[in-house]
Scaffold this active site. Structure first.
Site, PDB file in Angstrom:
ATOM      1  N   CYS A  19       9.916 -28.449   6.513  1.00 61.05           N
ATOM      2  CA  CYS A  19       9.430 -27.705   5.353  1.00 61.05           C
ATOM      3  C   CYS A  19      10.607 -27.125   4.574  1.00 61.05           C
ATOM      4  O   CYS A  19      11.522 -26.538   5.157  1.00 61.05           O
ATOM      5  CB  CYS A  19       8.486 -26.589   5.792  1.00 61.05           C
ATOM      6  N   CYS A 261       8.086  -0.455  10.384  1.00 63.63           N
ATOM      7  CA  CYS A 261       8.062  -1.508  11.405  1.00 63.63           C
ATOM      8  C   CYS A 261       7.413  -1.010  12.684  1.00 63.63           C
ATOM      9  O   CYS A 261       7.558   0.158  13.057  1.00 63.63           O
ATOM     10  CB  CYS A 261       9.486  -1.990  11.701  1.00 63.63           C
ATOM     11  N   CYS A 276      11.671  -8.229  15.406  1.00 61.87           N
ATOM     12  CA  CYS A 276      10.849  -8.746  14.317  1.00 61.87           C
ATOM     13  C   CYS A 276      11.122 -10.231  14.163  1.00 61.87           C
ATOM     14  O   CYS A 276      12.255 -10.690  14.362  1.00 61.87           O
ATOM     15  CB  CYS A 276      11.170  -7.995  13.019  1.00 61.87           C
ATOM     16  N   ASP A 277      10.106 -10.977  13.775  1.00 62.99           N
ATOM     17  CA  ASP A 277      10.243 -12.420  13.584  1.00 62.99           C
ATOM     18  C   ASP A 277      11.236 -12.745  12.475  1.00 62.99           C
ATOM     19  O   ASP A 277      11.850 -13.816  12.475  1.00 62.99           O
ATOM     20  CB  ASP A 277       8.872 -13.002  13.244  1.00 62.99           C
ATOM     21  N   CYS A 317       9.512   4.849  -5.007  1.00 58.49           N
ATOM     22  CA  CYS A 317       8.281   4.669  -4.235  1.00 58.49           C
ATOM     23  C   CYS A 317       7.534   5.990  -4.094  1.00 58.49           C
ATOM     24  O   CYS A 317       6.314   6.058  -4.266  1.00 58.49           O
ATOM     25  CB  CYS A 317       8.589   4.111  -2.841  1.00 58.49           C
ATOM     26  N   CYS A 320       5.506   6.833  -7.053  1.00 55.60           N
ATOM     27  CA  CYS A 320       4.573   5.816  -7.535  1.00 55.60           C
ATOM     28  C   CYS A 320       3.130   6.170  -7.161  1.00 55.60           C
ATOM     29  O   CYS A 320       2.851   6.558  -6.024  1.00 55.60           O
ATOM     30  CB  CYS A 320       4.935   4.453  -6.958  1.00 55.60           C
ATOM     31  N   CYS A 348       7.861  -5.313  -5.893  1.00 52.22           N
ATOM     32  CA  CYS A 348       7.328  -4.050  -6.412  1.00 52.22           C
ATOM     33  C   CYS A 348       6.510  -4.288  -7.689  1.00 52.22           C
ATOM     34  O   CYS A 348       5.385  -3.781  -7.829  1.00 52.22           O
ATOM     35  CB  CYS A 348       8.474  -3.080  -6.684  1.00 52.22           C
TER      36      CYS A 348
END
Length: 374
Positions: A19, A261, A276-277, A317, A320, A348
């Site tokens: 891919c 996370c 984390c992946d 943030c 917002c 965003c």
């Protein structure tokens, strides 16, 4: 720990497809050791034993890659056998597998059904959008073969959902894709924004997803989904359902939507654990379950400050109006600034476009859900 979640990569980064946008291909190219081969049985045994000893109520074990099925069906039969052997705490075990669906047969389908594996199968929409990026090693499109696997799952009653990567091609044709999914009876849908390579200026590839394209995609998909919900013909779109649950005061079920996370344990084929992946990189290695316990692994997580870094919130943030729903988004979409802190989410603008368009109708749906539970 009451709930333990493992994401195991039994075939490391090996895959039978090529891919164009594969984020894990990018990850392995940035490691000292590109592939860890296939997971050995003794490694699998130690991983399952320690996970089930650590869990108190539930344990979710998901398998991903690369392509996890490359290791063969006998490996997964051993998984089930070891889970029965080591479930001394009598926890509830959930098994899941994310597959490209390439080359699976009836024996695989029967095993997945009989052992209650929830299967995520990757499909990027209709033939032309799928075949643009999801190619076999010879460069041929794989749409027809993946559809054959889905039809096999239907006939053998395998529980599955569809995972679609939102890239430039799929974003532009979401109307056609959504209607194709409905026509085929796909009732459980996940849409994941495409990732550009780490440490690279985004938007440079033919598959790259821009913020405007993603915002337009979300708006169009929501309109289609909302119309069906109102007609009583709705399908499950994971992202939208999570937003509605958040409006009702529940935590989001999808990791990247919480803004912070979580305690993920991504296990490479050699037993090494990462937080984390998206960060299965040498500098984020937390230890190895062949030699260390999950307590030690999680202590290392605290030492490197992985979760703490994700708690940083950009000033924009905080100001917002949509922060309560957006929460800054997934860490992987937040660029690292010169001072080491995390900046604004790359998407965003997308989320602003979407919430301004759909928030009122989501609130309406949230009130409908709440009224049913009174």
């Amino acid at each position: 720990m009451d709930f333990v979640h493992l994401l195991i990569k039994p075939s490391s980064g090996m895959c039978n497809l090529n891919c164009k946008y594969c984020f894990y291909h990018d990850i392995v190219e940035k490691r000292e050791q590109r592939s860890y081969g296939f997971m050995e049985e003794d490694t699998l045994e130690r991983v399952i034993e320690k996970a089930l000893a650590y869990a108190k109520k539930e344990c979710t074990i998901a398998f991903q890659g690369g392509e996890p099925t490359l290791i063969g069906l006998d490996f997964f039969k051993k998984v089930v056998e070891l889970q029965k052997k080591y479930n001394r705490n009598h926890v509830v075990i959930h098994n899941a597998i994310q597959t490209n669906g390439y080359g699976l047969d009836g024996e695989w389908a029967d095993f997945l059904r009989e052992n209650h594996f929830l299967v995520g199968i990757s499909l990027d929409g209709v033939k032309d959008t799928h075949d643009e990026n999801r190619l076999d090693p010879r460069g041929n499109g794989t749409f027809s073969k993946i559809m054959q696997t889905i039809q096999l799952f239907e006939s053998r009653k395998v529980e599955y959902n569809i995972l679609t990567v939102v890239n430039r091609q799929t974003a532009k044709k979401i109307n056609k894709i959504y209607n194709f999914y409905k026509k085929n009876g796909f009732a459980y849908l996940q849409f994941i924004p495409c990732l550009d390579p780490l440490e690279e200026e985004p938007g440079q590839h033919p598959y790259s997803l821009t913020p405007k394209e993603y915002g337009a995609f979300l708006k169009t998909l929501f309109d289609l989904w909302y119309q069906d919900i109102k007609r009583g013909e709705g399908v499950s779109v994971r992202q939208f359902e999570n937003y509605i649950e958040m409006m009702l005061g529940y935590p989001p079920e999808a990791c990247g939507m919480s803004g912070i996370c979580g305690y993920q344990h991504v296990v490479e084929a050699d037993g090494s654990v990462y937080p984390c992946d998206f960060y299965v990189l040498d500098q984020y290695r937390l230890g190895n379950l062949k030699e260390e316990s999950l307590e030690q692994i999680n202590q290392k997580r605290q030492e490197i400050g992985f979760i703490e870094a994700s708690r940083q919130v950009d000033d924009a943030c905080k100001a917002c109006r949509w922060y309560a729903l957006c929460r800054g988004g997934c860490r992987r979409h937040r660029p690292v600034k010169a001072d080491g802190s995390l900046g604004l989410n790359y998407f965003c603008e997308s989320y602003r476009m979407f919430f301004e368009h759909a928030a009122g109708r989501m609130e309406e749906l949230a009130r409908m859900v709440a009224s049913r539970h009174r």
